[in-house]
Design a protein around this motif. Structure first.
Motif, PDB file in Angstrom:
ATOM      1  N   LEU A  86       1.054  -0.877  -0.035  1.00  0.00           N
ATOM      2  CA  LEU A  86      -0.197   0.189   0.123  1.00  0.00           C
ATOM      3  C   LEU A  86       0.959   1.560   0.007  1.00  0.00           C
ATOM      4  CD1 LEU A  86      -2.759   1.199   0.405  1.00  0.00           C
ATOM      5  CD2 LEU A  86      -2.565   1.782   3.014  1.00  0.00           C
ATOM      6  N   CYS A  87       0.248   1.832  -1.356  1.00  0.00           N
ATOM      7  CA  CYS A  87       1.408   3.323  -1.251  1.00  0.00           C
ATOM      8  C   CYS A  87       1.272   4.570  -0.116  1.00  0.00           C
ATOM      9  CB  CYS A  87       1.397   3.632  -2.655  1.00  0.00           C
ATOM     10  SG  CYS A  87       2.446   5.068  -2.778  1.00  0.00           S
ATOM     11  N   ALA A  88       2.246   5.051   0.962  1.00  0.00           N
ATOM     12  CA  ALA A  88       2.273   5.686   1.642  1.00  0.00           C
ATOM     13  C   ALA A  88       2.846   7.101   1.310  1.00  0.00           C
ATOM     14  CB  ALA A  88       2.388   5.445   3.102  1.00  0.00           C
ATOM     15  N   GLY A  89       3.361   6.835  -0.511  1.00  0.00           N
ATOM     16  CA  GLY A  89       3.721   8.426  -0.824  1.00  0.00           C
ATOM     17  C   GLY A  89       2.911   9.379  -0.652  1.00  0.00           C
ATOM     18  N   THR A  90       3.318  11.002  -1.605  1.00  0.00           N
ATOM     19  CA  THR A  90       2.801  12.449  -1.007  1.00  0.00           C
ATOM     20  C   THR A  90       0.944  11.534  -1.563  1.00  0.00           C
ATOM     21  OG1 THR A  90       5.394  13.192  -1.164  1.00  0.00           O
ATOM     22  CG2 THR A  90       3.032  14.416  -0.895  1.00  0.00           C
ATOM     23  N   ALA A  91       1.351  12.049  -2.954  1.00  0.00           N
ATOM     24  CA  ALA A  91       0.315  11.758  -3.652  1.00  0.00           C
ATOM     25  C   ALA A  91      -0.559  11.091  -2.929  1.00  0.00           C
ATOM     26  CB  ALA A  91       0.101  11.028  -5.503  1.00  0.00           C
ATOM     27  N   CYS A  92      -0.254   9.357  -3.155  1.00  0.00           N
ATOM     28  CA  CYS A  92      -1.647   8.639  -1.993  1.00  0.00           C
ATOM     29  C   CYS A  92      -1.571   9.036  -0.374  1.00  0.00           C
ATOM     30  CB  CYS A  92      -0.780   7.624  -1.707  1.00  0.00           C
ATOM     31  SG  CYS A  92      -0.695   6.258  -3.748  1.00  0.00           S
ATOM     32  N   HIS A  93      -0.206   9.765   0.057  1.00  0.00           N
ATOM     33  CA  HIS A  93      -0.487   9.530   1.757  1.00  0.00           C
ATOM     34  C   HIS A  93      -2.329  11.314   1.879  1.00  0.00           C
ATOM     35  CE1 HIS A  93      -0.136  10.666   5.215  1.00  0.00           C
ATOM     36  NE2 HIS A  93      -0.141  12.578   5.531  1.00  0.00           N
ATOM     37  N   ALA A 127       6.764   3.094   0.039  1.00  0.00           N
ATOM     38  CA  ALA A 127       6.868   4.631  -1.049  1.00  0.00           C
ATOM     39  C   ALA A 127       6.210   4.574  -2.048  1.00  0.00           C
ATOM     40  CB  ALA A 127       8.570   4.721  -0.511  1.00  0.00           C
ATOM     41  N   CYS A 128       6.743   5.693  -2.713  1.00  0.00           N
ATOM     42  CA  CYS A 128       6.013   5.738  -4.156  1.00  0.00           C
ATOM     43  C   CYS A 128       6.203   4.800  -5.247  1.00  0.00           C
ATOM     44  CB  CYS A 128       6.514   7.050  -4.745  1.00  0.00           C
ATOM     45  SG  CYS A 128       5.777   7.702  -6.233  1.00  0.00           S
ATOM     46  N   LEU A 129       4.900   4.155  -5.645  1.00  0.00           N
ATOM     47  CA  LEU A 129       4.960   3.030  -6.209  1.00  0.00           C
ATOM     48  C   LEU A 129       4.830   3.202  -7.745  1.00  0.00           C
ATOM     49  CD1 LEU A 129       1.753   1.122  -4.924  1.00  0.00           C
ATOM     50  CD2 LEU A 129       4.137   0.001  -5.107  1.00  0.00           C
ATOM     51  N   GLY A 130       4.791   4.746  -7.915  1.00  0.00           N
ATOM     52  CA  GLY A 130       5.215   5.762  -9.518  1.00  0.00           C
ATOM     53  C   GLY A 130       3.491   5.714  -9.672  1.00  0.00           C
ATOM     54  N   CYS A 131       2.509   5.010  -9.406  1.00  0.00           N
ATOM     55  CA  CYS A 131       1.612   5.389 -10.161  1.00  0.00           C
ATOM     56  C   CYS A 131       0.675   6.324  -9.327  1.00  0.00           C
ATOM     57  CB  CYS A 131       0.892   4.365 -10.680  1.00  0.00           C
ATOM     58  SG  CYS A 131       0.616   3.218  -8.893  1.00  0.00           S
ATOM     59  N   CYS A 132       1.498   7.556  -8.888  1.00  0.00           N
ATOM     60  CA  CYS A 132       0.886   8.236  -8.678  1.00  0.00           C
ATOM     61  C   CYS A 132      -0.463   9.214  -8.546  1.00  0.00           C
ATOM     62  CB  CYS A 132       1.353   9.273  -8.302  1.00  0.00           C
ATOM     63  SG  CYS A 132       3.381   9.201  -7.714  1.00  0.00           S
ATOM     64  N   SER A 133      -0.883   9.166 -10.620  1.00  0.00           N
ATOM     65  CA  SER A 133      -2.759   9.931 -10.793  1.00  0.00           C
ATOM     66  C   SER A 133      -3.385   8.668 -10.164  1.00  0.00           C
ATOM     67  CB  SER A 133      -1.902  10.173 -12.601  1.00  0.00           C
ATOM     68  OG  SER A 133      -2.084   7.908 -12.961  1.00  0.00           O
TER      69      SER A 133
HETATM   70  S1  FES Z   1       2.056   8.576  -3.795  1.00  0.00           S
HETATM   71 FE1  FES Z   1       1.152   6.374  -3.858  1.00  0.00          FE
HETATM   72  S2  FES Z   1       2.230   5.462  -6.553  1.00  0.00           S
HETATM   73 FE2  FES Z   1       3.230   7.378  -6.389  1.00  0.00          FE
END
Ligand code: FES
Length: 168
Positions: A86-93, A127-133
């Protein structure tokens, strides 16, 4: 937990990892590379594998555990059939990872890094999975390959998990 460390480690017991150590054991700063290769090979870093790496590199098990526990990419326990990343990168967060994580935890009864009792699912917050959209997004690595699920809601993530479970 107290596990016995084997007195001797032999290359023949680790045929996939021995060539990696032949290449990197004497190279400074290569411990992370070795641990990555070990995890790719065995799925996680067992006490035995850490002992073997220690014997080959001369680093103490304590130091190797220190590195393995510092970086969230490393696992010290076996994973379930399906690894939920589960992504917790910025966009997902900002789009609600926390709520999705709670929904998964509640549904499966596991927290980050844990595996369900039936060994079907492991939850990892990454961290970011690279599919932030597609935020909030997760990737599931399972027996039939990797799949990305996006625009998750508390309801849809539970539905995805149950669909995966139904596949066997
Ligand atoms: S922040 Fe979740 S895929 Fe990039």
């Amino acid at each position: 937990m107290c596990e016995t460390i084997k007195a001797t480690y032999q290359d023949k017991d680790y045929p996939e990892l021995a060539p990696v150590l032949d290449k990197y054991a004497g190279t400074r700063g290569s411990l992370i590379t070795i641990l990555q290769k070990a995890q790719d090979t065995y799925g996680y870093l067992s006490t035995d594998v850490i002992g073997y790496i220690s014997a080959r590199t001369g680093e103490t098990p304590a130091k190797i555990y220190g590195v393995a526990t510092f970086y969230t990419q490393f696992r010290l326990a076996p994973i379930g059939e399906n690894l939920i990343m589960l992504c917790a990168g910025t966009a997902c967060h900002v789009n609600g990872t926390q709520a999705i994580a709670e929904a998964i935890s509640e549904h499966l009864g596991v927290d980050d890094g844990e595996t369900t009792e039936d060994n079907k699912f492991t939850l990892n917050i990454v961290a970011c999975l690279g599919c932030c959209s597609l935020a909030p997004a997760m990737m599931v690595k399972g027996p039939s390959g990797d799949a990305v699920y996006g625009n998750l809601t508390k309801t849809s993530v539970v539905k995805v998990i149950e669909e995966i479970r139904a596949q066997g």
